[in-house]
Design a protein around this motif. Structure first.
Motif, PDB file in Angstrom:
ATOM      1  N   TRP A  29      13.168 -11.110  42.909  1.00  0.00           N
ATOM      2  CA  TRP A  29      13.177 -10.974  41.451  1.00  0.00           C
ATOM      3  C   TRP A  29      11.762 -10.682  40.989  1.00  0.00           C
ATOM      4  N   GLY A  30      11.457  -9.420  40.732  1.00  0.00           N
ATOM      5  CA  GLY A  30      10.165  -9.000  40.206  1.00  0.00           C
ATOM      6  C   GLY A  30       9.058  -8.998  41.238  1.00  0.00           C
ATOM      7  N   THR A  31       7.914  -8.438  40.798  1.00  0.00           N
ATOM      8  CA  THR A  31       6.722  -8.406  41.641  1.00  0.00           C
ATOM      9  C   THR A  31       5.547  -9.133  40.995  1.00  0.00           C
ATOM     10  N   ARG A  32       5.688  -9.501  39.728  1.00  0.00           N
ATOM     11  CA  ARG A  32       4.596 -10.180  39.019  1.00  0.00           C
ATOM     12  C   ARG A  32       5.183 -11.099  37.952  1.00  0.00           C
ATOM     13  N   LYS A  33       4.329 -11.908  37.369  1.00  0.00           N
ATOM     14  CA  LYS A  33       4.758 -12.819  36.313  1.00  0.00           C
ATOM     15  C   LYS A  33       5.044 -12.022  35.043  1.00  0.00           C
ATOM     16  N   ASN A  70       9.297 -13.828  41.655  1.00  0.00           N
ATOM     17  CA  ASN A  70       7.934 -13.572  41.199  1.00  0.00           C
ATOM     18  C   ASN A  70       7.839 -13.553  39.674  1.00  0.00           C
ATOM     19  N   SER A  71       8.932 -13.259  38.992  1.00  0.00           N
ATOM     20  CA  SER A  71       8.946 -13.191  37.530  1.00  0.00           C
ATOM     21  C   SER A  71       8.989 -14.587  36.916  1.00  0.00           C
ATOM     22  N   VAL A 107       8.939 -19.551  44.692  1.00  0.00           N
ATOM     23  CA  VAL A 107       8.805 -19.295  43.262  1.00  0.00           C
ATOM     24  C   VAL A 107       7.332 -19.067  42.954  1.00  0.00           C
ATOM     25  N   ASN A 108       7.017 -17.886  42.431  1.00  0.00           N
ATOM     26  CA  ASN A 108       5.656 -17.571  42.007  1.00  0.00           C
ATOM     27  C   ASN A 108       5.555 -17.406  40.492  1.00  0.00           C
ATOM     28  N   GLY A 109       6.681 -17.259  39.820  1.00  0.00           N
ATOM     29  CA  GLY A 109       6.702 -17.114  38.366  1.00  0.00           C
ATOM     30  C   GLY A 109       6.567 -18.460  37.670  1.00  0.00           C
ATOM     31  N   ASP A 110       6.215 -18.409  36.394  1.00  0.00           N
ATOM     32  CA  ASP A 110       6.085 -19.618  35.572  1.00  0.00           C
ATOM     33  C   ASP A 110       7.394 -19.882  34.832  1.00  0.00           C
ATOM     34  N   ASN A 111       7.570 -21.141  34.428  1.00  0.00           N
ATOM     35  CA  ASN A 111       8.718 -21.556  33.611  1.00  0.00           C
ATOM     36  C   ASN A 111      10.058 -21.240  34.276  1.00  0.00           C
TER      37      ASN A 111
END
Length: 144
Positions: A29-33, A70-71, A107-111
């Protein structure tokens, strides 16, 4: 793969299995926040499996991670991330060298919020949580 910038994405009722060629993540899921709280993305009723449906005479399956988020602002509900601890047809136990998967969830994303996260039998850390302000409600894990 859920691309960056997509909002209000829903993925539900999915079973994903690792393959012989292997991959970095079964679901990414995504590549960045990125992603907004107003239009959060959701994963509902997801089952990822590495092995278990084959006997030891068949080629093994593998992946590095089952799910990579990642998001930011993604919600998961009822995720069962399972590396087989037995194989068909005799329910034989699986050795650590077979059906390789290192992490169930990264998990690299916030929230990011998880409701009902089941992570089982991975060869390294079951869950790697690098994001900020995340929450988990009900976490069940089984070591290899």
């Amino acid at each position: 793969f859920v691309q960056d910038g997509l909002e209000d994405v829903r993925i539900a009722g999915l079973m994903v299995q690792g393959g012989e060629a292997g991959t970095n993540a079964l679901i990414k899921w995504g590549t960045r926040k990125s992603g907004s709280a107003e239009n959060a993305g959701f994963l509902y009723d997801i089952f990822c499996r590495i092995g278990g449906d084959r006997d030891a005479s068949m080629p093994e399956v593998r992946t590095n991670k089952m799910i990579l988020i990642n998001s930011s602002n993604v919600v998961g509900d009822n995720l069962w991330l399972w590396r087989a601890d037995h194989e068909m047809p005799k329910n034989d136990g699986v050795r650590d060298s077979r059906n390789k998967v290192f992490n169930a969830l990264e998990v690299n994303g916030d929230n990011v919020i998880m409701y009902g996260l089941f992570a089982e039998h991975t060869l390294h850390d079951l869950t790697v949580w690098n994001g900020e302000n995340g929450k988990t409600f009900f976490y069940q894990c089984e070591l290899p």
